[in-house]
Motif scaffolding. Structure first.
Motif, PDB file in Angstrom:
ATOM      1  N   PRO A 204      72.580  -3.841  68.106  1.00  0.00           N
ATOM      2  CA  PRO A 204      73.909  -3.503  69.257  1.00  0.00           C
ATOM      3  C   PRO A 204      74.715  -3.989  68.791  1.00  0.00           C
ATOM      4  O   PRO A 204      75.855  -4.004  68.635  1.00  0.00           O
ATOM      5  CB  PRO A 204      74.097  -3.324  70.309  1.00  0.00           C
ATOM      6  CG  PRO A 204      72.070  -3.924  70.578  1.00  0.00           C
ATOM      7  CD  PRO A 204      71.641  -4.432  70.092  1.00  0.00           C
ATOM      8  N   ALA A 205      75.127  -5.650  68.257  1.00  0.00           N
ATOM      9  CA  ALA A 205      75.994  -5.733  67.427  1.00  0.00           C
ATOM     10  C   ALA A 205      76.200  -5.453  66.831  1.00  0.00           C
ATOM     11  O   ALA A 205      77.304  -5.245  65.870  1.00  0.00           O
ATOM     12  CB  ALA A 205      75.458  -7.421  66.771  1.00  0.00           C
ATOM     13  N   LEU A 206      75.320  -4.421  65.558  1.00  0.00           N
ATOM     14  CA  LEU A 206      76.202  -3.844  64.141  1.00  0.00           C
ATOM     15  C   LEU A 206      76.334  -2.476  65.021  1.00  0.00           C
ATOM     16  O   LEU A 206      77.809  -1.320  64.115  1.00  0.00           O
ATOM     17  CB  LEU A 206      75.035  -3.491  63.344  1.00  0.00           C
ATOM     18  CG  LEU A 206      74.718  -4.899  62.478  1.00  0.00           C
ATOM     19  CD1 LEU A 206      73.604  -4.757  62.121  1.00  0.00           C
ATOM     20  CD2 LEU A 206      76.345  -5.760  62.344  1.00  0.00           C
ATOM     21  N   SER A 207      76.134  -1.829  65.836  1.00  0.00           N
ATOM     22  CA  SER A 207      75.849  -0.024  66.231  1.00  0.00           C
ATOM     23  C   SER A 207      76.943  -0.183  66.726  1.00  0.00           C
ATOM     24  O   SER A 207      77.928   0.970  66.942  1.00  0.00           O
ATOM     25  CB  SER A 207      74.981   0.426  66.874  1.00  0.00           C
ATOM     26  OG  SER A 207      74.456  -0.401  67.687  1.00  0.00           O
ATOM     27  N   GLU A 208      77.295  -0.902  67.982  1.00  0.00           N
ATOM     28  CA  GLU A 208      78.134  -1.125  69.262  1.00  0.00           C
ATOM     29  C   GLU A 208      79.371  -1.846  69.293  1.00  0.00           C
ATOM     30  O   GLU A 208      80.191  -1.714  70.075  1.00  0.00           O
ATOM     31  CB  GLU A 208      77.743  -1.031  70.298  1.00  0.00           C
ATOM     32  CG  GLU A 208      75.779   0.275  70.672  1.00  0.00           C
ATOM     33  CD  GLU A 208      75.235  -0.078  71.914  1.00  0.00           C
ATOM     34  OE1 GLU A 208      75.625  -0.956  72.965  1.00  0.00           O
ATOM     35  OE2 GLU A 208      74.285   0.255  71.987  1.00  0.00           O
ATOM     36  N   ALA A 209      79.199  -3.329  68.749  1.00  0.00           N
ATOM     37  CA  ALA A 209      80.101  -4.209  68.953  1.00  0.00           C
ATOM     38  C   ALA A 209      80.145  -4.879  67.747  1.00  0.00           C
ATOM     39  O   ALA A 209      79.999  -6.441  67.827  1.00  0.00           O
ATOM     40  CB  ALA A 209      79.692  -5.596  70.086  1.00  0.00           C
ATOM     41  N   ILE A 210      80.099  -4.279  66.835  1.00  0.00           N
ATOM     42  CA  ILE A 210      80.745  -5.275  65.504  1.00  0.00           C
ATOM     43  C   ILE A 210      81.977  -5.779  65.222  1.00  0.00           C
ATOM     44  O   ILE A 210      81.722  -6.866  64.648  1.00  0.00           O
ATOM     45  CB  ILE A 210      80.680  -4.054  63.884  1.00  0.00           C
ATOM     46  CG1 ILE A 210      80.219  -4.662  63.122  1.00  0.00           C
ATOM     47  CG2 ILE A 210      81.834  -3.223  64.049  1.00  0.00           C
ATOM     48  CD1 ILE A 210      80.223  -3.867  61.734  1.00  0.00           C
ATOM     49  N   GLU A 211      83.092  -5.584  65.680  1.00  0.00           N
ATOM     50  CA  GLU A 211      83.666  -5.902  66.472  1.00  0.00           C
ATOM     51  C   GLU A 211      84.125  -7.469  67.186  1.00  0.00           C
ATOM     52  O   GLU A 211      85.297  -8.553  66.360  1.00  0.00           O
ATOM     53  CB  GLU A 211      85.244  -5.137  67.250  1.00  0.00           C
ATOM     54  CG  GLU A 211      85.954  -3.708  66.890  1.00  0.00           C
ATOM     55  CD  GLU A 211      84.544  -2.857  66.827  1.00  0.00           C
ATOM     56  OE1 GLU A 211      83.958  -3.399  67.859  1.00  0.00           O
ATOM     57  OE2 GLU A 211      84.620  -1.704  66.434  1.00  0.00           O
ATOM     58  N   THR A 212      82.663  -7.402  67.313  1.00  0.00           N
ATOM     59  CA  THR A 212      82.687  -9.317  68.162  1.00  0.00           C
ATOM     60  C   THR A 212      81.501  -9.813  67.433  1.00  0.00           C
ATOM     61  O   THR A 212      80.834 -10.398  67.456  1.00  0.00           O
ATOM     62  CB  THR A 212      82.117  -8.992  69.802  1.00  0.00           C
ATOM     63  OG1 THR A 212      81.285  -8.789  69.777  1.00  0.00           O
ATOM     64  CG2 THR A 212      83.139  -8.342  70.126  1.00  0.00           C
ATOM     65  N   PHE A 213      80.987  -9.112  66.519  1.00  0.00           N
ATOM     66  CA  PHE A 213      79.642  -9.667  64.785  1.00  0.00           C
ATOM     67  C   PHE A 213      80.572 -10.157  64.536  1.00  0.00           C
ATOM     68  O   PHE A 213      80.183 -11.349  63.437  1.00  0.00           O
ATOM     69  CB  PHE A 213      78.663  -8.739  64.558  1.00  0.00           C
ATOM     70  CG  PHE A 213      77.606  -8.465  64.196  1.00  0.00           C
ATOM     71  CD1 PHE A 213      77.405 -10.194  64.102  1.00  0.00           C
ATOM     72  CD2 PHE A 213      78.515  -8.880  62.559  1.00  0.00           C
ATOM     73  CE1 PHE A 213      76.116 -10.298  63.556  1.00  0.00           C
ATOM     74  CE2 PHE A 213      77.210  -9.304  61.396  1.00  0.00           C
ATOM     75  CZ  PHE A 213      75.839  -9.783  61.949  1.00  0.00           C
ATOM     76  N   ILE A 214      81.574  -9.218  63.702  1.00  0.00           N
ATOM     77  CA  ILE A 214      83.010  -9.590  62.170  1.00  0.00           C
ATOM     78  C   ILE A 214      83.501  -9.502  62.568  1.00  0.00           C
ATOM     79  O   ILE A 214      84.485  -9.260  63.237  1.00  0.00           O
ATOM     80  CB  ILE A 214      82.803  -9.182  61.169  1.00  0.00           C
ATOM     81  CG1 ILE A 214      81.281  -8.493  60.915  1.00  0.00           C
ATOM     82  CG2 ILE A 214      83.429  -9.106  60.042  1.00  0.00           C
ATOM     83  CD1 ILE A 214      81.525  -7.249  60.137  1.00  0.00           C
ATOM     84  N   VAL A 215      84.437 -11.426  62.777  1.00  0.00           N
ATOM     85  CA  VAL A 215      85.634 -11.647  63.502  1.00  0.00           C
ATOM     86  C   VAL A 215      86.563 -12.616  63.268  1.00  0.00           C
ATOM     87  O   VAL A 215      85.383 -13.366  62.034  1.00  0.00           O
ATOM     88  CB  VAL A 215      85.194 -12.413  65.269  1.00  0.00           C
ATOM     89  CG1 VAL A 215      84.402 -11.559  65.745  1.00  0.00           C
ATOM     90  CG2 VAL A 215      84.252 -13.800  65.132  1.00  0.00           C
ATOM     91  N   PRO A 216      87.477 -13.196  63.777  1.00  0.00           N
ATOM     92  CA  PRO A 216      88.612 -14.226  62.587  1.00  0.00           C
ATOM     93  C   PRO A 216      87.786 -15.430  63.092  1.00  0.00           C
ATOM     94  O   PRO A 216      87.249 -15.224  64.966  1.00  0.00           O
ATOM     95  CB  PRO A 216      89.529 -14.167  62.929  1.00  0.00           C
ATOM     96  CG  PRO A 216      89.573 -13.261  64.840  1.00  0.00           C
ATOM     97  CD  PRO A 216      88.669 -11.974  64.136  1.00  0.00           C
ATOM     98  N   PRO A 217      88.216 -16.761  63.145  1.00  0.00           N
ATOM     99  CA  PRO A 217      87.815 -17.852  63.122  1.00  0.00           C
ATOM    100  C   PRO A 217      88.497 -18.107  64.463  1.00  0.00           C
ATOM    101  O   PRO A 217      89.785 -18.230  65.017  1.00  0.00           O
ATOM    102  CB  PRO A 217      88.245 -18.856  62.486  1.00  0.00           C
ATOM    103  CG  PRO A 217      88.223 -18.713  61.027  1.00  0.00           C
ATOM    104  CD  PRO A 217      89.438 -17.325  61.758  1.00  0.00           C
ATOM    105  N   GLY A 218      87.747 -18.420  65.510  1.00  0.00           N
ATOM    106  CA  GLY A 218      88.128 -19.089  66.745  1.00  0.00           C
ATOM    107  C   GLY A 218      88.695 -20.407  66.904  1.00  0.00           C
ATOM    108  O   GLY A 218      90.174 -20.423  67.628  1.00  0.00           O
TER     109      GLY A 218
END
Length: 305
Positions: free
Chosen positions: A268-282
């Motif tokens: 799901p990290a790739l299919s549904e939530a890639i925006e929260t998988f590849i992210v800018p630094p916190g």
């Protein structure tokens, strides 16, 4: 050693600039300084003077962590431990940075790559909190990657050199031969800031957001991220560095990465939530600096000499 009330030093040793800090975490940075990376003698003298002044006024630091540009030798068993080794930066090859800092300041010193430090900082306080497997990539003057696997920073033969992985290049789409002095069209040679400037004839930050440079850049970044995903299976990938200040890159990278994977890795990290998988630094631009503090904390706890 208890690190609850201890104070640590951090050195983010970059090829362009050094950033030095004193504190214990994101909410406790008591002093910082930054200056250009010139000769080893001048740069290390300024670094030592900053920490020496603090120690004379406030007392001994518990430890200092160094996250350095490389390549470096991070193996304490090696006779060249603590050195910047085969760097193309003039004058810095074989510089014993750990030896100089330890001899001058008399405190435990931890040493790793700048990107390993950054992923450690992000795991401690930033976008990789709570994760055991994460990767931090910096895309700027060069490209480098640090990896946390099973909660430990990755070392081995030496340390990861993700920026020099070889990528497929379509010469019809991109006749640019690359700028890496070792490999030409490796990832760094094709997608670093200097590569962008050389390919398009102007600095990356001056290219408009709709310029075709960014679609090509996202393609090369995604190609490499797919390799990293397939090899290391991280729970999150963090993209920092000057080039990644171009926020239009993130949606392009998300789309391109998903397309290149083509549904093979089911998560799901790739299919549904890639925006929260590849992210800018916190931690924003402080990942390396705070990661060096985290290295110092480890050194104090482990009593690294």
């Amino acid at each position: 050693m208890s690190t609850t009330s201890a104070v640590f030093g951090a050195i983010e040793a970059g090829g362009t600039k050094f950033v030095c800090a004193i504190g214990s975490g994101p909410d406790d940075v008591r002093a910082t300084t930054r200056f250009p990376t010139t000769t080893p003698a001048e740069t290390l003298a300024r670094t030592i003077a900053f920490f020496r002044e603090y120690q004379q006024q406030e007392g001994r630091l518990a430890a200092i962590g160094i996250g350095s540009f490389g390549p470096i030798d991070p193996d304490p068993r090696s006779p060249t431990y603590g050195r910047i080794t085969a760097t193309p930066k003039p004058g810095w090859a074989n510089t014993d940075i750990v030896g100089a800092i330890r001899a001058a300041l008399g405190v435990p010193v931890a040493f790793d790559t700048d990107v390993n430090a950054a992923v450690l900082g992000e795991a401690r306080w930033g976008a990789a909190q709570g994760l055991t497997n994460a990767v931090y990539i910096t895309v700027g003057t060069g490209i480098g990657g640090g990896a946390l696997v099973n909660g430990q920073l990755v070392h081995g033969l030496v340390h990861p050199e993700m920026g020099h992985m070889r990528l497929p290049r379509d010469a019809a789409r991109d006749p640019f031969a690359g700028v890496c002095p070792y490999h030409g069209d490796c990832w760094e040679g094709l997608a670093s800031g200097p590569a962008l400037a050389a390919r398009w004839g102007q600095p990356a930050e001056t290219l408009p957001s709709e310029h075709p440079a960014w679609a090509l850049e996202a393609h090369y970044l995604a190609l490499a991220l797919v390799n990293i995903i397939c090899v290391l299976s991280p729970q999150r990938i963090i993209l920092g560095g000057g080039v990644m200040q171009q926020q239009q890159l993130f949606p392009l990278i998300h789309h391109e990465t998903r397309a290149l994977l083509n549904g093979y890795i089911r998560s799901p990290a790739l299919s549904e939530a890639i925006e929260t998988f590849i992210v800018p630094p916190g931690l924003g631009g402080r990942s390396g600096q705070l990661g060096a503090l985290a290295l110092a904390q480890q050194a104090a706890q482990q009593r690294v000499p």
